[in-house]
Design a protein around this motif. Sequence first.
Motif, PDB file in Angstrom:
ATOM      1  N   UNK A 113      49.471 -30.873 -47.173  1.00  0.00           N
ATOM      2  CA  UNK A 113      49.178 -31.310 -45.802  1.00  0.00           C
ATOM      3  C   UNK A 113      50.310 -32.144 -45.221  1.00  0.00           C
ATOM      4  N   UNK A 114      50.427 -32.115 -43.912  1.00  0.00           N
ATOM      5  CA  UNK A 114      51.420 -32.938 -43.219  1.00  0.00           C
ATOM      6  C   UNK A 114      50.789 -34.258 -42.798  1.00  0.00           C
ATOM      7  N   UNK A 115      51.637 -35.215 -42.437  1.00  0.00           N
ATOM      8  CA  UNK A 115      51.129 -36.488 -41.919  1.00  0.00           C
ATOM      9  C   UNK A 115      50.274 -36.253 -40.680  1.00  0.00           C
ATOM     10  N   UNK A 116      50.714 -35.340 -39.807  1.00  0.00           N
ATOM     11  CA  UNK A 116      49.961 -35.070 -38.574  1.00  0.00           C
ATOM     12  C   UNK A 116      48.573 -34.526 -38.886  1.00  0.00           C
ATOM     13  N   UNK A 117      48.493 -33.607 -39.835  1.00  0.00           N
ATOM     14  CA  UNK A 117      47.205 -33.015 -40.194  1.00  0.00           C
ATOM     15  C   UNK A 117      46.244 -34.051 -40.763  1.00  0.00           C
ATOM     16  N   UNK A 118      46.790 -35.023 -41.482  1.00  0.00           N
ATOM     17  CA  UNK A 118      45.943 -36.052 -42.086  1.00  0.00           C
ATOM     18  C   UNK A 118      45.594 -37.177 -41.122  1.00  0.00           C
ATOM     19  N   UNK A 119      46.374 -37.317 -40.066  1.00  0.00           N
ATOM     20  CA  UNK A 119      46.148 -38.429 -39.149  1.00  0.00           C
ATOM     21  C   UNK A 119      46.701 -39.741 -39.672  1.00  0.00           C
ATOM     22  N   UNK A 124      53.478 -45.546 -41.011  1.00  0.00           N
ATOM     23  CA  UNK A 124      53.517 -45.180 -42.423  1.00  0.00           C
ATOM     24  C   UNK A 124      54.532 -44.070 -42.660  1.00  0.00           C
ATOM     25  N   UNK A 125      54.619 -43.149 -41.736  1.00  0.00           N
ATOM     26  CA  UNK A 125      55.534 -42.013 -41.893  1.00  0.00           C
ATOM     27  C   UNK A 125      56.976 -42.476 -42.015  1.00  0.00           C
ATOM     28  N   UNK A 126      57.335 -43.514 -41.263  1.00  0.00           N
ATOM     29  CA  UNK A 126      58.705 -44.018 -41.304  1.00  0.00           C
ATOM     30  C   UNK A 126      59.079 -44.534 -42.686  1.00  0.00           C
ATOM     31  N   UNK A 127      58.096 -44.969 -43.467  1.00  0.00           N
ATOM     32  CA  UNK A 127      58.371 -45.491 -44.806  1.00  0.00           C
ATOM     33  C   UNK A 127      58.901 -44.400 -45.727  1.00  0.00           C
ATOM     34  N   UNK A 128      58.524 -43.146 -45.469  1.00  0.00           N
ATOM     35  CA  UNK A 128      58.955 -42.040 -46.328  1.00  0.00           C
ATOM     36  C   UNK A 128      60.452 -41.802 -46.238  1.00  0.00           C
ATOM     37  N   UNK A 129      61.095 -42.314 -45.199  1.00  0.00           N
ATOM     38  CA  UNK A 129      62.512 -42.045 -44.992  1.00  0.00           C
ATOM     39  C   UNK A 129      63.395 -43.199 -45.436  1.00  0.00           C
ATOM     40  N   UNK A 130      62.801 -44.196 -46.100  1.00  0.00           N
ATOM     41  CA  UNK A 130      63.583 -45.313 -46.620  1.00  0.00           C
ATOM     42  C   UNK A 130      64.298 -44.904 -47.910  1.00  0.00           C
ATOM     43  N   UNK A 131      65.424 -45.547 -48.184  1.00  0.00           N
ATOM     44  CA  UNK A 131      66.208 -45.214 -49.376  1.00  0.00           C
ATOM     45  C   UNK A 131      65.633 -45.817 -50.646  1.00  0.00           C
ATOM     46  N   UNK A 156      59.321 -35.743 -47.392  1.00  0.00           N
ATOM     47  CA  UNK A 156      60.667 -35.956 -47.932  1.00  0.00           C
ATOM     48  C   UNK A 156      61.276 -34.625 -48.355  1.00  0.00           C
ATOM     49  N   UNK A 157      60.468 -33.790 -49.023  1.00  0.00           N
ATOM     50  CA  UNK A 157      60.935 -32.489 -49.502  1.00  0.00           C
ATOM     51  C   UNK A 157      61.416 -31.610 -48.349  1.00  0.00           C
ATOM     52  N   UNK A 158      60.763 -31.710 -47.217  1.00  0.00           N
ATOM     53  CA  UNK A 158      61.095 -30.857 -46.072  1.00  0.00           C
ATOM     54  C   UNK A 158      62.263 -31.377 -45.246  1.00  0.00           C
ATOM     55  N   UNK A 174      50.844 -28.680 -55.529  1.00  0.00           N
ATOM     56  CA  UNK A 174      52.069 -28.151 -56.120  1.00  0.00           C
ATOM     57  C   UNK A 174      53.135 -28.075 -55.025  1.00  0.00           C
ATOM     58  N   UNK A 175      54.318 -28.661 -55.301  1.00  0.00           N
ATOM     59  CA  UNK A 175      55.407 -28.704 -54.330  1.00  0.00           C
ATOM     60  C   UNK A 175      56.507 -27.729 -54.728  1.00  0.00           C
ATOM     61  N   UNK A 176      56.820 -26.796 -53.842  1.00  0.00           N
ATOM     62  CA  UNK A 176      57.947 -25.893 -54.044  1.00  0.00           C
ATOM     63  C   UNK A 176      59.209 -26.569 -53.498  1.00  0.00           C
ATOM     64  N   UNK A 177      60.322 -26.415 -54.194  1.00  0.00           N
ATOM     65  CA  UNK A 177      61.569 -27.028 -53.742  1.00  0.00           C
ATOM     66  C   UNK A 177      61.930 -26.552 -52.343  1.00  0.00           C
ATOM     67  N   UNK A 178      62.314 -27.503 -51.493  1.00  0.00           N
ATOM     68  CA  UNK A 178      62.746 -27.191 -50.148  1.00  0.00           C
ATOM     69  C   UNK A 178      64.131 -27.812 -49.964  1.00  0.00           C
ATOM     70  N   UNK A 179      64.252 -28.854 -49.168  1.00  0.00           N
ATOM     71  CA  UNK A 179      65.527 -29.570 -49.108  1.00  0.00           C
ATOM     72  C   UNK A 179      65.699 -30.457 -50.330  1.00  0.00           C
TER      73      UNK A 179
END
Length: 350
Positions: A113-119, A124-131, A156-158, A174-179
Amino acid sequence: MTTPYSSEAFLHQLLGKALAAHASDIHLKVGQPPGARVRGDMVYFRVDKIRPEDSEAAARVLLAGQPARDELAALQEHDTSVVVPGLGRFRVSLYRQRGSLAIVLRSIPLQVPSFDELGVPSAVRALAEQDHGLVLVAGTAGSGKSTTLAAFVGHINATLPRHIITLEDPIEHVHEDNRSSVSQREIGVDTADFPTALRAALRQDPDVVMVSSLHDGASFELALHAAETGHLVLAAVHTPDVARTLGRLLALGKSPGEARDRLADCLLGVVAQRLLPRRDGTGEVLAAEVLIATAAVREAIRRPEGSPSLRELMEKGVTPYGMQTFEAHVRQLVGQGIITKETAKAVTSL
């Protein structure tokens, strides 16, 4: 002895009917008909009660191809996951009660699921892009923590070229490799336990480490160390709100003062969530409180005496930082017509 539960087709039909009713969990227990949790309540199929041979037969179908199938007679509890074609993935928990096997299956969509789909709130989403740093997802059982963590990994994977290591018990999405390159390790299958896996992860060149359960002192210390040494750590904590989440983790630290300083330094944010029934009966909606680790929040963690409470900081941090209290989000959901006032009153003092 052959029973309907020996048939893979029969079990799949049962699961399909439960999902059509928007069930989150399906229960198979001796002495009662198959049950399902629908909008928070247990309901039961109008069929015969399950017998010991039925639950054993169902367990053998679900464990097909797994070593635990050959050890069924000695099994006391066991967690795994299975994929049912056309229906999705299920987390399976087997356990003994009164000497007989019982089974609980939780539905996990095949699509991450995406962040948008979960609401999930935008802060919170911005935290996923921290180093680097520590992000905590809190909630009681059945609050959707694993799904939110999966959305973090999926985002992050996308979007980012990272090496992500997940430590899960069991693997759910299950996560398939993306970026990114995603390495998923299951406790008890790929590694012995969370502390062992966390120690090893730091030698496996990760950018991101996801921990599906942070519940002991050793894991907490290692998660802090990983965050301090330049990794982004995403972890679930089995606590109901922000304040008790931080209190629980600080209690796990070897030295309270040192744990406060280390947590204040590396914490990025906390989302504590619950799932509430939608007004239209089509499922559940996420309600959350969000804490972002601002300078004032870090100081409140280090020196709680004389500092504003975390609740006060969340109330003051709405506009500049996107923080929110659980009550404020519930009030918003009522105003949008997504949940009823009765639901709001049942979970808050509104």
